[in-house]
Each structure stands twice: as C-alpha cells, then as structure tokens.
Design a protein around this motif. Structure first.
Motif, PDB file in Angstrom:
ATOM      1  N   HIS A 175      40.005  17.647  80.840  1.00 51.61           N
ATOM      2  CA  HIS A 175      39.542  16.913  79.668  1.00 51.61           C
ATOM      3  C   HIS A 175      40.665  16.592  78.680  1.00 51.61           C
ATOM      4  O   HIS A 175      40.435  15.878  77.701  1.00 51.61           O
ATOM      5  N   GLN A 176      41.860  17.102  78.933  1.00 50.85           N
ATOM      6  CA  GLN A 176      42.980  16.866  78.014  1.00 50.85           C
ATOM      7  C   GLN A 176      44.064  15.978  78.623  1.00 50.85           C
ATOM      8  O   GLN A 176      45.127  15.816  78.041  1.00 50.85           O
ATOM      9  N   ILE A 177      43.828  15.396  79.781  1.00 50.17           N
ATOM     10  CA  ILE A 177      44.858  14.578  80.406  1.00 50.17           C
ATOM     11  C   ILE A 177      45.055  13.267  79.650  1.00 50.17           C
ATOM     12  O   ILE A 177      44.174  12.819  78.905  1.00 50.17           O
ATOM     13  N   ALA A 178      46.225  12.666  79.844  1.00 51.09           N
ATOM     14  CA  ALA A 178      46.515  11.348  79.278  1.00 51.09           C
ATOM     15  C   ALA A 178      46.714  10.348  80.409  1.00 51.09           C
ATOM     16  O   ALA A 178      47.573   9.471  80.349  1.00 51.09           O
TER      17      ALA A 178
ATOM     18  N   GLU B 294      29.973  19.339  84.356  1.00 49.99           N
ATOM     19  CA  GLU B 294      29.916  17.871  84.328  1.00 49.99           C
ATOM     20  C   GLU B 294      29.204  17.347  83.086  1.00 49.99           C
ATOM     21  O   GLU B 294      29.524  16.256  82.589  1.00 49.99           O
ATOM     22  N   ALA B 295      28.277  18.084  82.549  1.00 52.53           N
ATOM     23  CA  ALA B 295      27.548  17.641  81.359  1.00 52.53           C
ATOM     24  C   ALA B 295      28.478  17.437  80.163  1.00 52.53           C
ATOM     25  O   ALA B 295      28.201  16.615  79.277  1.00 52.53           O
ATOM     26  N   GLU B 296      29.594  18.172  80.143  1.00 49.64           N
ATOM     27  CA  GLU B 296      30.533  18.045  79.024  1.00 49.64           C
ATOM     28  C   GLU B 296      31.316  16.729  79.050  1.00 49.64           C
ATOM     29  O   GLU B 296      31.920  16.354  78.049  1.00 49.64           O
ATOM     30  N   ASP B 297      31.313  16.019  80.179  1.00 51.06           N
ATOM     31  CA  ASP B 297      32.018  14.735  80.262  1.00 51.06           C
ATOM     32  C   ASP B 297      31.406  13.702  79.319  1.00 51.06           C
ATOM     33  O   ASP B 297      32.083  12.754  78.901  1.00 51.06           O
ATOM     34  N   ALA B 298      30.136  13.860  78.981  1.00 54.97           N
ATOM     35  CA  ALA B 298      29.450  12.862  78.152  1.00 54.97           C
ATOM     36  C   ALA B 298      30.094  12.711  76.784  1.00 54.97           C
ATOM     37  O   ALA B 298      30.017  11.641  76.169  1.00 54.97           O
TER      38      ALA B 298
ATOM     39  N   GLY C 272      37.177   5.804  78.735  1.00 54.31           N
ATOM     40  CA  GLY C 272      38.297   5.785  79.659  1.00 54.31           C
ATOM     41  C   GLY C 272      38.597   7.151  80.239  1.00 54.31           C
ATOM     42  O   GLY C 272      38.796   7.305  81.455  1.00 54.31           O
ATOM     43  N   LEU C 273      38.629   8.160  79.367  1.00 50.44           N
ATOM     44  CA  LEU C 273      38.893   9.514  79.834  1.00 50.44           C
ATOM     45  C   LEU C 273      37.761  10.008  80.715  1.00 50.44           C
ATOM     46  O   LEU C 273      37.992  10.704  81.721  1.00 50.44           O
ATOM     47  N   ARG C 274      36.533   9.645  80.364  1.00 56.64           N
ATOM     48  CA  ARG C 274      35.392  10.053  81.189  1.00 56.64           C
ATOM     49  C   ARG C 274      35.523   9.488  82.608  1.00 56.64           C
ATOM     50  O   ARG C 274      35.254  10.183  83.597  1.00 56.64           O
TER      51      ARG C 274
END
Length: 432
Positions: free
Chosen positions: A197-200, A227-231, A236-238
C-alpha cells in the motif's frame, strides 16, 4: 527585449522556454544551455528505451527549439566554460533546469563494492549517456537486487529480464543490448522498505511485468493487506495493488523470477572484493507510516545491486544549495535576484514529466514580475563573445539534427536510432 538563459535542455527547460514565449511573445530571446551536445535530458537518457511513446514528447520540445527566439547552446558546461555570475551579468533571468541526475547513496556498509550501481548510472548505461557508457554492470552470478519501490525499480527489473526480441522498437544502445542478452540472473529481487500500500509504482509499469517472455513476477500473498483495505486507496494505487494481488495468485513459473520482497530493508552489502550478498532486515510500519527494523535479518545472494532510492541535483558553484533535500535552495523557484530553479532542480525528484509544465509557467510569471521595469541586458550576443574568446565548441540545434540523422541512419533493424555514446562521436557526426 528580455534575455533569458535556461540551464538544462530536459522537459523542465523546454517547458520553461515555451512558457516564456507565451508570457513575452516576440519580446524575449531564450538560450537553452546544456553540457551535452544533444538535447532533451531525461527524455533521451532517463526514460526507458522500450517506452517510446513517452519519448515522443520530444517532438513538442523540437517545435519550441526551432522557434526564431529560442536557441540551443550545447556542449557548454555552466560552472566550467561559463559561470553563474557571468550568466547573471549577461541575462535578465537565469533559470536552472538541470534536473537531478546524481544518485543518492545507499549509505550502508559495502555500498561501494564493485557490483553496486545507482539507477542513474544503470539507466544511463542502457540509454547511452556518455557518462556511463563504460559502466559494465555485472550481469551474471546468483542474482540481482534492486532497492526501491518506484517506477525506476520496475524499469530496471524489466530491462534486466527482457529478451533481445522484446527490445524490438526500442532505442536501447547496442552495447547494453548485447550485454543483457548474455545476462544470467535467474532471480531479480525488488526490495521495498514498506508494504504494497506504500509503493510508488504505477499500474502501467507494474502490469508490464506480467507479460514478459522469460520472466514472471512473484508476490508473497502474506505480504498483502486484507483486500478490503484497498478501497481506501486512490484509484491508481488501488489498481497497482490489484496487479500485485494477481501476481500473488498466478505463481507462474518462468526461467527468471522477479521477486517482490516487501517490508525489507538492506542494511549491508557483503563480498570479497565484489558484491556477493545483500543483508536485509525485516521491517514493520509504525503509526506514522515509517518503516522500522525488527531485528530479523537474512541474506540474499547477488552479484549486482541497483539502488533506485532517489536522485540529487549536483551543486553549481555560486548557487545556494540545500544538501539535505539534494536541490538548489529556493523560495518557490526564486534563488536570488535574477536566478531561478525549475523542475527537479527546484522541488527535488518528484512528479512526472508533465509536472514540469506548470513549474515553467510559474517561473515565467515570476520573471515577468521581477523584470517589469528592469531588463534589456546583452544576452546571447555577450555569451557568444565570451564563449568564442574561450574557444568553446558550441553545438547548435541544427548541429543536433545532423547528429540525430546519423543516429537514425545507424539504427539496427526495428530500432528508431543507435545513439552515440561519446561526446567525441557526437561532435564528429555533426561535422559530417
């Protein structure tokens, strides 16, 4: 008539020239000065050679360069052939658009061992930058480790993993292509201090890894958040995280594995006279989002380490410099009276190529405000006289077009050009 000198012919430089044209119309003369005989900065030597659509933006810069009031002054090093103080005497405004072409050091034991290279050097090597033509990176051995969680890390991994045929249509230089075709790395490890979740990394670049002929990306499903945290992620990051999830699910077997190693921080590089292994510490993310070492360590065998952790703007004598941030010290682009910074030289290595355009227009407005009642210096006539007295061999844009024509005529089948990788070769091509 206002006279503006722009130091650096990459995107920030040409966007600033375009902005000054729109700001002042025909009442401006712009000289774009570059230490290389060829223009376009990172478009030529930083953008991946297999991303030709991105390199196409140079056509926009060419239109600006061929304008009557814009001139390319190549093969001139500011700080050597001409000083900042001298430019300030000659021009109503001097804009530093030098980018951030220097690598940040890893700063860990062993980072000076043979086999450790920065991404600016490695990317410059396969893109034909004269400074790095002789790099000769280690392309055999137990594996390669790439440190970083951004698109440059993906570019390096993709270039290392591709077959020669997959470079069809690219402008990767011949010596790099030959070396890469002989490469023997079976595992390419991408180290990221924090989590998915912290990638660029952007979706396009991540997605490309899933379509390589001889290489497959691999992600440990245990590293992925629920996976629920992706929301909660921006779109773009999602989408990027979605690619990581698909990599974790696929587990495709190919000759080369591109391993994403999250929550992993290099703490040392070891080997007897060369890189043999990278010592990595597991990390955990605290409430402020920082990655902290947990004390758990392990070793990754490697012969090559490519550091993709960011860039710095090299200092220029006479220009205030922020060593902590690795850029020129400035206040929203203003460095000193008559002296400005734009692009990465102003804000550090952040943003896309297009981010430099609003930067250029901001600086053009500042120049207009600051020179409203005081302009009309000698400009290019004075620079020409100074460089002539110092026997500086200046390369014009017309000269560059001759160099470019020679590169195009020397291209291998399927490639748009074969770049010259030495300044002497560039200058010789101009003379033909």
């Amino acid at each position: 008539m206002r006279h503006v000198a722009i130091v650096g012919s990459g995107p920030a430089g040409y966007y600033t020239a375009e902005a000054c044209q729109k700001q002042f119309g025909d009442e401006v003369r712009i000289d774009i000065i570059d230490r290389l005989p060829v223009p376009y900065g990172l478009i030529r030597t930083g953008v991946a050679p297999d991303h030709q659509s991105i390199k196409g933006v140079s056509r926009r810069y060419e239109a600006t360069a061929l304008s009557d009031n814009v001139r390319f002054v190549g093969n001139v090093t500011v700080g050597k052939e001409v000083s900042i103080a001298e430019l300030l005497e000659l021009y109503d405004a001097v804009v530093l658009a030098t980018g951030a072409p220097a690598d940040r050091a890893l700063g860990i034991p062993g980072d000076d061992l043979p086999g450790v290279v920065g991404s600016a050097a490695f990317v410059g090597w396969y893109n034909g930058h004269p400074d790095f033509a002789d790099l000769a990176p280690v392309l055999d051995g137990p594996g390669a480790v790439i440190v970083g969680a951004g698109n440059v890390a993906l570019d390096v991994a993709r270039v290392l993993a591709k077959t020669g045929a997959e470079f069809s249509g690219s402008d990767i230089v011949g010596h790099a292509l030959d070396s890469l075709e002989r490469a023997r790395h079976e595992r390419i490890t991408i180290l990221a201090r924090r989590g998915p979740h912290q990638i660029a990394m952007t979706p396009k670049e991540l997605g490309e890894l899933g379509h390589l002929e001889r290489a497959a990306p691999r992600v440990d499903a245990a590293d992925l958040p629920p996976e629920a945290e992706d929301a909660a992620l921006e779109p773009g990051l999602r989408k990027s995280v979605g690619h990581l999830r698909s990599f974790a699910a696929a587990q495709v077997e190919k000759p080369i594995t591109i391993e994403f190693d999250f929550y992993a921080m290099p703490i040392a590089i070891e080997g007897h006279g060369k890189v043999e292994r990278v010592i990595v510490e597991r990390t955990a993310i605290d409430a402020e989002g920082r990655a902290n070492g947990t004390g758990e360590t392990y070793a990754i065998p490697a012969a090559l380490v490519v550091s993709c952790i960011g860039y710095r703007t090299p200092p220029i004598e006479g220009v205030p410099y922020d060593a902590k941030l690795g850029r020129f010290a400035n206040d929203e682009g203003r460095i000193a009276p008559g002296l400005y910074a734009v692009g990465w030289a102003r804000r550090g290595p952040t943003g896309t190529i297009g981010t430099n355009r609003p930067d250029g227009f901001m600086i053009a407005e500042q120049i207009a405000d600051d020179t409203a009642e005081d302009y009309g210096k000698n400009g290019r006539a004075g620079l020409d006289l100074l460089l002539r007295d110092r026997n500086v061999d200046v390369v014009t844009f017309r000269d560059w077009q001759k160099i470019e024509a020679a590169e195009i005529s020397a291209a291998r089948d399927g490639s748009p050009r074969e770049k010259f990788t030495s300044i002497d070769a560039m200058l010789a091509a101009r003379a033909e």
